[in-house]
Write a protein that holds these residues in place. Sequence first.
Motif, PDB file in Angstrom:
ATOM      1  N   GLU A  80       0.810  -1.218   0.000  1.00 56.62           N
ATOM      2  CA  GLU A  80       0.000   0.000   0.000  1.00 56.62           C
ATOM      3  C   GLU A  80       0.846   1.270   0.000  1.00 56.62           C
ATOM      4  OE1 GLU A  80       0.917  -1.192   4.152  1.00 56.62           O
ATOM      5  OE2 GLU A  80       0.101  -2.218   2.383  1.00 56.62           O
ATOM      6  N   ARG A  81       2.136   1.156   0.317  1.00 63.40           N
ATOM      7  CA  ARG A  81       3.026   2.308   0.297  1.00 63.40           C
ATOM      8  C   ARG A  81       3.949   2.307  -0.916  1.00 63.40           C
ATOM      9  NH1 ARG A  81       5.449   3.109   6.282  1.00 63.40           N
ATOM     10  NH2 ARG A  81       6.227   4.982   5.236  1.00 63.40           N
ATOM     11  N   GLY A  82       3.665   1.432  -1.866  1.00 63.66           N
ATOM     12  CA  GLY A  82       4.432   1.397  -3.092  1.00 63.66           C
ATOM     13  C   GLY A  82       5.739   0.651  -3.009  1.00 63.66           C
ATOM     14  N   ARG A  83       5.993  -0.055  -1.904  1.00 64.90           N
ATOM     15  CA  ARG A  83       7.232  -0.800  -1.727  1.00 64.90           C
ATOM     16  C   ARG A  83       7.044  -2.220  -2.245  1.00 64.90           C
ATOM     17  NH1 ARG A  83       7.347   0.050   4.641  1.00 64.90           N
ATOM     18  NH2 ARG A  83       5.458  -1.186   4.215  1.00 64.90           N
ATOM     19  N   ALA A  84       7.967  -2.702  -3.054  1.00 62.96           N
ATOM     20  CA  ALA A  84       7.865  -4.057  -3.593  1.00 62.96           C
ATOM     21  C   ALA A  84       8.097  -5.077  -2.486  1.00 62.96           C
ATOM     22  CB  ALA A  84       8.870  -4.259  -4.710  1.00 62.96           C
ATOM     23  N   GLN A  85       7.182  -6.049  -2.372  1.00 64.19           N
ATOM     24  CA  GLN A  85       7.297  -7.137  -1.401  1.00 64.19           C
ATOM     25  C   GLN A  85       7.174  -8.469  -2.127  1.00 64.19           C
ATOM     26  OE1 GLN A  85       8.203  -6.281   1.496  1.00 64.19           O
ATOM     27  NE2 GLN A  85       7.500  -4.163   1.711  1.00 64.19           N
ATOM     28  N   VAL A  86       7.703  -9.520  -1.501  1.00 68.57           N
ATOM     29  CA  VAL A  86       7.603 -10.862  -2.074  1.00 68.57           C
ATOM     30  C   VAL A  86       6.246 -11.470  -1.726  1.00 68.57           C
ATOM     31  CG1 VAL A  86       8.580 -13.183  -2.141  1.00 68.57           C
ATOM     32  CG2 VAL A  86      10.092 -11.195  -1.874  1.00 68.57           C
ATOM     33  N   PHE A  87       5.581 -12.015  -2.720  1.00 70.37           N
ATOM     34  CA  PHE A  87       4.343 -12.774  -2.558  1.00 70.37           C
ATOM     35  C   PHE A  87       4.532 -14.128  -3.230  1.00 70.37           C
ATOM     36  CE2 PHE A  87       2.862  -8.582  -1.706  1.00 70.37           C
ATOM     37  CZ  PHE A  87       1.658  -8.666  -1.032  1.00 70.37           C
ATOM     38  N   VAL A  88       3.748 -15.098  -2.819  1.00 68.44           N
ATOM     39  CA  VAL A  88       3.710 -16.388  -3.510  1.00 68.44           C
ATOM     40  C   VAL A  88       2.264 -16.724  -3.828  1.00 68.44           C
ATOM     41  CG1 VAL A  88       5.840 -17.298  -2.506  1.00 68.44           C
ATOM     42  CG2 VAL A  88       3.668 -17.689  -1.337  1.00 68.44           C
ATOM     43  N   VAL A  89       2.067 -17.422  -4.948  1.00 66.14           N
ATOM     44  CA  VAL A  89       0.737 -17.830  -5.374  1.00 66.14           C
ATOM     45  C   VAL A  89       0.855 -19.194  -6.045  1.00 66.14           C
ATOM     46  CG1 VAL A  89       0.893 -16.730  -7.657  1.00 66.14           C
ATOM     47  CG2 VAL A  89      -1.355 -17.058  -6.591  1.00 66.14           C
ATOM     48  N   SER A  90      -0.183 -19.989  -5.919  1.00 66.90           N
ATOM     49  CA  SER A  90      -0.196 -21.274  -6.611  1.00 66.90           C
ATOM     50  C   SER A  90      -0.153 -21.048  -8.114  1.00 66.90           C
ATOM     51  CB  SER A  90      -1.464 -22.058  -6.246  1.00 66.90           C
ATOM     52  OG  SER A  90      -1.639 -23.166  -7.109  1.00 66.90           O
ATOM     53  N   VAL A  91       0.531 -21.933  -8.829  1.00 69.28           N
ATOM     54  CA  VAL A  91       0.594 -21.814 -10.276  1.00 69.28           C
ATOM     55  C   VAL A  91      -0.778 -22.002 -10.904  1.00 69.28           C
ATOM     56  CG1 VAL A  91       1.053 -24.236 -10.818  1.00 69.28           C
ATOM     57  CG2 VAL A  91       2.068 -22.439 -12.250  1.00 69.28           C
ATOM     58  N   LEU A  92      -1.728 -22.552 -10.119  1.00 74.43           N
ATOM     59  CA  LEU A  92      -3.104 -22.706 -10.594  1.00 74.43           C
ATOM     60  C   LEU A  92      -3.941 -21.460 -10.345  1.00 74.43           C
ATOM     61  CD1 LEU A  92      -3.750 -26.342  -9.305  1.00 74.43           C
ATOM     62  CD2 LEU A  92      -3.072 -25.618 -11.605  1.00 74.43           C
ATOM     63  N   GLY A  93      -3.383 -20.503  -9.592  1.00 75.98           N
ATOM     64  CA  GLY A  93      -4.123 -19.291  -9.268  1.00 75.98           C
ATOM     65  C   GLY A  93      -4.572 -19.288  -7.822  1.00 75.98           C
ATOM     66  N   GLY A  94      -5.343 -18.296  -7.455  1.00 79.32           N
ATOM     67  CA  GLY A  94      -5.809 -18.176  -6.084  1.00 79.32           C
ATOM     68  C   GLY A  94      -5.290 -16.903  -5.436  1.00 79.32           C
ATOM     69  N   GLU A  95      -5.532 -16.788  -4.130  1.00 76.31           N
ATOM     70  CA  GLU A  95      -5.122 -15.594  -3.397  1.00 76.31           C
ATOM     71  C   GLU A  95      -3.640 -15.655  -3.066  1.00 76.31           C
ATOM     72  OE1 GLU A  95      -5.692 -11.877  -1.624  1.00 76.31           O
ATOM     73  OE2 GLU A  95      -7.068 -13.084  -2.828  1.00 76.31           O
ATOM     74  N   PRO A  96      -2.838 -14.649  -3.475  1.00 73.07           N
ATOM     75  CA  PRO A  96      -1.411 -14.657  -3.138  1.00 73.07           C
ATOM     76  C   PRO A  96      -1.181 -14.499  -1.637  1.00 73.07           C
ATOM     77  CG  PRO A  96      -1.861 -13.194  -4.990  1.00 73.07           C
ATOM     78  CD  PRO A  96      -3.186 -13.558  -4.402  1.00 73.07           C
ATOM     79  N   VAL A  97      -0.081 -15.054  -1.161  1.00 75.22           N
ATOM     80  CA  VAL A  97       0.325 -14.966   0.236  1.00 75.22           C
ATOM     81  C   VAL A  97       1.526 -14.036   0.329  1.00 75.22           C
ATOM     82  CG1 VAL A  97       1.198 -16.242   2.235  1.00 75.22           C
ATOM     83  CG2 VAL A  97      -0.485 -17.305   0.701  1.00 75.22           C
ATOM     84  N   GLN A  98       1.435 -13.023   1.192  1.00 79.13           N
ATOM     85  CA  GLN A  98       2.548 -12.101   1.359  1.00 79.13           C
ATOM     86  C   GLN A  98       3.640 -12.751   2.205  1.00 79.13           C
ATOM     87  OE1 GLN A  98       1.456  -8.143   2.499  1.00 79.13           O
ATOM     88  NE2 GLN A  98       3.577  -7.471   2.829  1.00 79.13           N
ATOM     89  N   VAL A  99       4.891 -12.601   1.758  1.00 82.14           N
ATOM     90  CA  VAL A  99       6.025 -13.222   2.431  1.00 82.14           C
ATOM     91  C   VAL A  99       6.849 -12.205   3.198  1.00 82.14           C
ATOM     92  CG1 VAL A  99       8.094 -14.648   2.097  1.00 82.14           C
ATOM     93  CG2 VAL A  99       6.107 -14.966   0.601  1.00 82.14           C
TER      94      VAL A  99
END
Length: 657
Positions: A80-99
């Motif tokens: 929300e502050r424009g800073r790049a963060q790592v996320f992961v998501v299933s290759v099938l799709g779905g809601e990404p998880v913030q790391v």
Amino acid sequence: MRSVDIEALVSVGRPALSSDGDVAVFATSRPDLVADRGVGQLWRVDLPDGAPRRLTRGVADKAPRLSPDDATVAFLRADERGRAQVFVVSVLGGEPVQVTDQPGGVTDVAWSPDGTRLAFSARVPEPGRYGTVEGRDAAAEPPRRITGIRWHSNGAGYLDRPSHLFVVDAPSTEAEPFYTPAPALEAPEKRVIPAEPTRLTEGDTSWSGVVWTHDGSELLSVPDVIETDRRDLRDRIVAVAVEGGAEREVLSTSADLSVAEVAVAPDGAIFALANDVGPEGVDFVAPGVSLFLLEAEGPRRLTDAETIDLGEVGSHLSFDNGDVLVQDRTRGRLRLLRVTRGADVSEVLGGDLEVNGHAVANGRVVASVAAPESFGELVLVDPVAGVRAVTDFGAAVRERGVVVPVEHEIAGRDGYPVHGWVATPEGEGPFPVILQIHGGPYASYGVHVFDETQVLVDAGYAVVYSNPRGSAGYGRAHGRSIRQKMGTLDFFDVLDFFDGVVAADPRLDGDRVGVMGGSYGGYMTAWIIAHDHRFAGAIVERGFLDPTAFPGSSDIGSFFGQEYVGTDPEQMAAQSPMAVVDRVRTPTLVLHSELDFRCPLEQATRYYAALKRQGTEAEMLVFPGEDHELTRAGRPQHRVQRFDAVLEWWARYLPVA
């Protein structure tokens, strides 16, 4: 296309490919005028015949990395502050998880070989700065003590936020979400707390690149010591132990190499894209980036620096059965090459396109490319069926109207061949002609659809542009020929190509001409109008205009000027647009960005003030909040406003009949 049609310019980033070669994941990006920012998402396509579909729906998702088991995609997403963060998501799709939740933002990410951990680099601000104290304005921060020769960088600002290396356990995309406990309640028993990253590096040294070694025990990265008294472009490659952070040197500065990319082959061999900067460590002119294999005896060069150029094009490495795939810049194209460890080179993908990224797995190659009628596509390279487009993002560009430029080669006054293009509106003309000049100087115009040219053609102008001596893609000697001789051979080539194509085509009106360019192109525009007074108007944009002032203000001032124009005052003056500004009679629009640290704003203001003082017609347009990349990555509204100003200037001084 019109200025607002930049929304149709969809770029395709470096793809990721599953180990069986059946699934490709890639990111797209485009300007959005409503959001007034670049927007993009991740896409998935099943090869060879599947249709691409969105995998994420973020605002600015980028840099996908597939896990070793092909089940999960790690990527970067702005918070929300424009800073790049790592996320992961299933290759099938779905809601990404913030790391991650890094206060300075993440710059790179990579999976461990066993897929259980992620390594990343992130900028670490000093406590009390850059919003680390809620409600504390930047103007209230303490002063910065600067002791070295570098202190800022275009697009990044001050360099007091070194990038450090971290590792973190990779979360499962199937795990229970994290729930923040209510303040008055104890934390629920059933919640998953994201793992805390382990920081591996400390101090003021900044680390570039995150590459796991074959056994997963170390990270390879390039350290950059910011606070030094002398600029030195020679790099080291250091292996940092994942357990404990112990460091060992893989490549020392004694190799005299500046490193652009490091990669580890499946068998553990280490490769690098690098260029020789000489024993003084500052020779960067036409650098001749080559592929090296790092052996026990030292780095072994696998490609010819004089004829193959692997640099400054987003180059990276991929591996196929022991061979290495790399991208080579040549004559306005970017082709994909295969290089064996025995230094044999062959072409994998070429033609009228520019390869901007690639991946290979199980004998299958995918590449992100740009072409004369598309800003970005994903293509599949099949050894039997040939090259096939997987996407059709260029359809939106073609719907708005694209003129494909005509390629020419002209013999200059000394017989030297000058290569370039002419883009012309439909009809018989004659059309007023605008001479465009690229930046760099070690850069080049290419064959991809170029909004700068297309908007002018749509407005009724013929556009002439070339790659004179000093440009990239024609051999290293071509690029180095203007070293400490700027404004000589390049000046002749630009005008000889312009005169040659105008004289040969009756649709081009040689009596109604203008000239414009940015960065080095701004330099050359200012140089031309001081020596040639035929042009009805000029636009000098983000120019390198005053070599004397450049060293103390530019982020590359500690080495750029001394290599390109020298250090002798008379020699510098002989190549300086400011030294001949008193000769300029051409009405000139000076365009610049407020936060341009590459060619700082004072380059423009000094030049503009001199024009006004001597009575030359001149105006200046300064874009707030933008840097040197305005025309490529600036706010979309600003990009459109810039086009409007450019077209208004030409309508005033070079009207279309």
